[in-house]
Design an enzyme around this catalytic site. Structure first.
Site, PDB file in Angstrom:
ATOM      1  CD  GLU A   1     -14.258  -9.915  -4.659  1.00  0.00           C
ATOM      2  OE1 GLU A   1     -15.143 -10.705  -5.013  1.00  0.00           O
ATOM      3  OE2 GLU A   1     -14.492  -8.873  -4.021  1.00  0.00           O
TER       4      GLU A   1
ATOM      5  CB  CYS B   1      -6.998  -3.096   5.840  1.00  0.00           C
ATOM      6  SG  CYS B   1      -6.743  -1.546   6.635  1.00  0.00           S
TER       7      CYS B   1
ATOM      8  CD  GLU C   1     -11.540  -8.790   4.088  1.00  0.00           C
ATOM      9  OE1 GLU C   1     -11.351  -9.091   5.287  1.00  0.00           O
ATOM     10  OE2 GLU C   1     -10.859  -7.951   3.511  1.00  0.00           O
TER      11      GLU C   1
ATOM     12  CB  CYS D   1      -9.428  -3.846  14.886  1.00  0.00           C
ATOM     13  SG  CYS D   1      -9.171  -3.551  13.136  1.00  0.00           S
TER      14      CYS D   1
ATOM     15  CB  SER E   1      -5.331   0.812  -1.172  1.00  0.00           C
ATOM     16  OG  SER E   1      -4.443  -0.271  -1.331  1.00  0.00           O
TER      17      SER E   1
ATOM     18  CE  LYS F   1     -10.677  -7.936   8.491  1.00  0.00           C
ATOM     19  NZ  LYS F   1      -9.906  -7.623   7.262  1.00  0.00           N
TER      20      LYS F   1
ATOM     21  CD  GLU G   1      -3.023   0.715   2.323  1.00  0.00           C
ATOM     22  OE1 GLU G   1      -4.135   0.240   2.069  1.00  0.00           O
ATOM     23  OE2 GLU G   1      -2.659   0.978   3.478  1.00  0.00           O
TER      24      GLU G   1
ATOM     25  CD  GLU H   1      -2.714   0.903  -4.354  1.00  0.00           C
ATOM     26  OE1 GLU H   1      -2.645   0.113  -3.388  1.00  0.00           O
ATOM     27  OE2 GLU H   1      -3.772   1.123  -4.969  1.00  0.00           O
TER      28      GLU H   1
END
Ligand code: SF4
Ligand code: SF4
Length: 466
Positions: free
Chosen positions: A251, A184, A246, A388, A204, A243, A164, A167
Site C-alpha cells: 500500500e 510511525c 515498511e 530510534c 493513527s 524501514k 496526526e 486527527e
C-alpha cells in the site's frame, strides 16, 4: 524498482553459537532454537527491529577455511566488498551494492532523505565520540555520493504532526476510536497487525514520516523540479531495519510508484562513504535542499522516545488554545526504556498520554484496550529500547557497557539540535506552511488523505499467537 520484503533479518547458521543473547533482547519471542545450536527466526512473528543484529557477538574468523568465504558472505548479505568490519551471525539484508549501482545511473534523478537520528550517530562509524552531531557533513557526503537532492525525514516528521495532531484533536472531540496510537514505528505497526489486530482501528491512519517524504518526493518536489516521478530514485537512510520492510508494503505507493524505492541503514551509509574514499571527518558543512529539507526542532526530536508526543503537544496545545505553549521543553515526556505516563492540561482538556519505549512493555496497554479500561487518549509506541536512537540499523555497539552511554549521548545531541533550531514547532515551519498553502490544502484534506494516510491489516494467523 521494488524493494525486497523477503525476510530482512537472518541468522547465519555457520556462525551462530546458540548463545541466545539475541533471544534475550527479542521483544516478541521470535528466535527459535535450543541453547548451543544454531537459532532460527520465526519470520511471521519477527517485527524486524534488528535488536538481535545489534546484540549478536559471534563473528566469522578470517582464518577458518571450513566457512563460506568472506567475499561470498558479503555478497549474500548485500554488503560491499570493501567492508572491513567483522561478519556477525545475526545480520540484516543490505542494499548498499544495489544503491551504489543505482547512484552511477545518469538517467535517474536521485533523491535521499535522512532520519532524525542519522545525524547523531553516523560520526561514530568514523571514530568520533558517541552522539557527535554532524548534519552538515552528512549532507555534504550524500552529495559526494551523487545524490541530486538531499532532503530530510525531519520535514516528514513535521508533516506527521500536522496530520496526526489534527486527527487526534478530531478523535478527542468526537470521543471516537480512543486511545489513538502513533503509527510511525513500523515494527510496532507489524506487531499490532500480527499479535493485536483488535487495536488496528486505534492506530493513527498517518503513514510514517519516511513514507510521507517519499510520497511528497514523487509529487510535490517532482513538480517543483520538473522531473517525471517515474525517473526518480527515492532513497531513505534509516536507523531501523524494519524501514526496509515498511517501504516494501504494497500500500506504500503513490499512483503505482513506490514512495521509497530503497532503504539503507546508518551502518550501510557509512560503508558507502568509506567505499568512495570520502574524508567524512574533514568535510565542510553543507545545508539540506529546499523545500523538503527544512525542518523544525519538533521534527528532530522524533528520534528519541517521547519525541513524537512532545512534538504533537507543542502543536496540539497551540491549535486548540490559540495561545503560545508556555514551555517548549516538556521534560516530563522525556525518559528511557519502559512506560511513562502524564496528564497534560490543554485548555479545558486533560489529555492523558503514555509513552512506551520497548515493544515488550506494550502488552499491558493492549490488554487494557481489549478490556475497555485504557485511560489514555494518546499513546506513543516505539519498538526499540529508547526509540530510534537505539534502532537495529544504528552503529553496532560491541561492548554491552557502551549501550546506555551511547543512547544517552545520542539523545542529548538530538535535544541539543532541537534547542538550537530557530523554529521548534511543526506548524511554524515556513516550508510546512508553504506546503499546505501551495499543495496539500489543509491537514486531513483530500490530497493529504490520498498521499499521506493509509490502512493497516490483520496478519494474525489463527492459533499461532496468544
Ligand atoms: S544469532 Fe548471535 S546472539 Fe543469537 S544465538 Fe546465534 S550467536 Fe548468539
Ligand atoms: S529482528 Fe527483532 S523481532 Fe526479529 S528476531 Fe530480531 S530481535 Fe526478534
Amino acid at each position: 524498482m521494488t524493494p525486497n520484503i523477503d525476510p530482512i533479518i537472518h541468522i547465519d547458521e555457520e556462525l551462530c553459537t546458540g548463545c541466545r543473547r539475541c533471544a534475550a533482547v527479542c521483544p516478541v519471542d521470535a528466535i527459535i532454537g535450543e541453547a548451543g545450536t544454531p537459532q532460527r527466526i520465526d519470520a511471521h512473528r519477527c517485527v524486524v527491529c534488528g535488536q538481535c543484529v545489534q546484540t549478536c557477538a559471534a563473528y566469522a574468523a578470517e582464518s577458518d577455511p571450513s566457512l563460506t568465504s568472506r567475499a561470498e558472505k558479503l555478497r549474500q548479505r548485500g554488503q560491499l566488498s570493501s567492508v572491513r568490519e567483522p561478519l556477525f551471525a545475526a545480520y540484516s539484508t543490505g542494499h548498499a551494492i544495489e544503491l551504489k549501482e543505482a547512484l552511477a545511473d545518469p538517467k535517474r534523478y536521485k533523491v535521499v532523505q535522512c532520519a532524525p537520528v542519522i545525524r547523531v550517530s553516523l560520526a561514530e562509524e568514523f571514530g568520533l565520540p558517541l552522539g557527535t552531531l554532524t548534519p552538515g557533513k552528512m549532507a555534504a557526503a550524500l552529495r559526494l555520493l551523487n545524490f541530486d537532492r538531499v532532503y530530510d525525514t525531519n520535514f516528514g516528521a513535521d508533516v506527521t504532526i500536522m496530520e496526526e495532531g489534527s486527527e487526534l484533536i478530531g478523535r478527542v472531540m468526537s470521543g471516537e476510536r480512543l486511545p489513538m496510537f502513533t503509527s510511525c514505528c513500523p515494527a510496532w505497526v507489524k506487531h499490532a497487525e500480527t499479535a493485536a489486530p483488535h487495536v488496528l482501528d486505534h492506530l493513527s491512519s498517518c503513514k510514517s514520516p519516511m513514507q510521507m517524504v517519499g510520497a511528497l518526493v514523487k509529487t510535490y518536489s517532482a513538480e517543483l523540479d520538473g522531473i517525471a516521478p517515474a525517473d526518480i530514485l527515492s532513497v531513505a537512510v534509516m536507523p531501523c531495519t524494519c524501514k526496509k520492510f515498511e517501504a516494501g508494503r504494497e500500500e506504500m505507493n503513490v499512483d503505482g510508484l513506490r514512495e521509497v524505492d530503497m532503504v539503507i541503514t546508518t551502518r550501510e551509509l557509512a560503508q558507502l562513504i568509506k567505499d568512495k574514499g570520502i574524508d567524512f571527518i574533514n568535510l565542510p558543512d553543507e545545508p539540506f535542499d529546499s523545500p523538503l529539507g527544512k525542518y523544525s526542532g519538533a521534527g528532530t526530536i522524533f528520534g528519541a522516545t517521547g519525541g513524537v508526543m512532545e512534538a504533537a503537544i507543542r502543536t496540539g496545545y497551540e491549535l486548540v488554545t490559540h495561545e503560545s505553549i508556555p514551555n517548549l521543553q516538556l521534560d516530563f515526556i522525556r525518559g528511557d526504556e519502559g512506560i511513562r505516563t502524564a496528564t497534560v492540561q490543554i485548555g479545558d482538556l486533560e489529555l492523558k498520554v503514555a509513552m512506551v519505549a520497548g515493544l515488550k512493555y506494550v502488552s499491558s496497554i493492549l490488554e487494557q484496550v481489549a478490556g475497555g479500561t485504557c485511560p489514555y487518549h494518546f499513546i506513543e509506541v516505539m519498538a526499540c529500547p529508547e526509540g530510534c536512537v537505539s534502532g537495529g540499523g544504528q552503529p553496532k555497539l560491541l561492548l554491552e557497557t557502551q549501550r546506555k552511554s551511547a543512547y544517552q549521548a545520542r539523545k542529548s545531541s538530538i535535544y541539543r539540535h532541537d534547542s538550537n533550531q530557530k523554529v521548534r514547532k511543526s506548524h511554524e515551519n515556513p516550508a510546512i506552511i508553504k506546503l499546505y498553502k501551495d499543495f496539500l490544502g489543509e491537514p486531513l484534506g483530500h490530497t493529504s488523505h490520498h498521499l499521506l494516510h493509509t490502512k493497516f491489516f490483520s496478519r494474525k494467523v489463527k492459533g499461532e499467537l496468544k
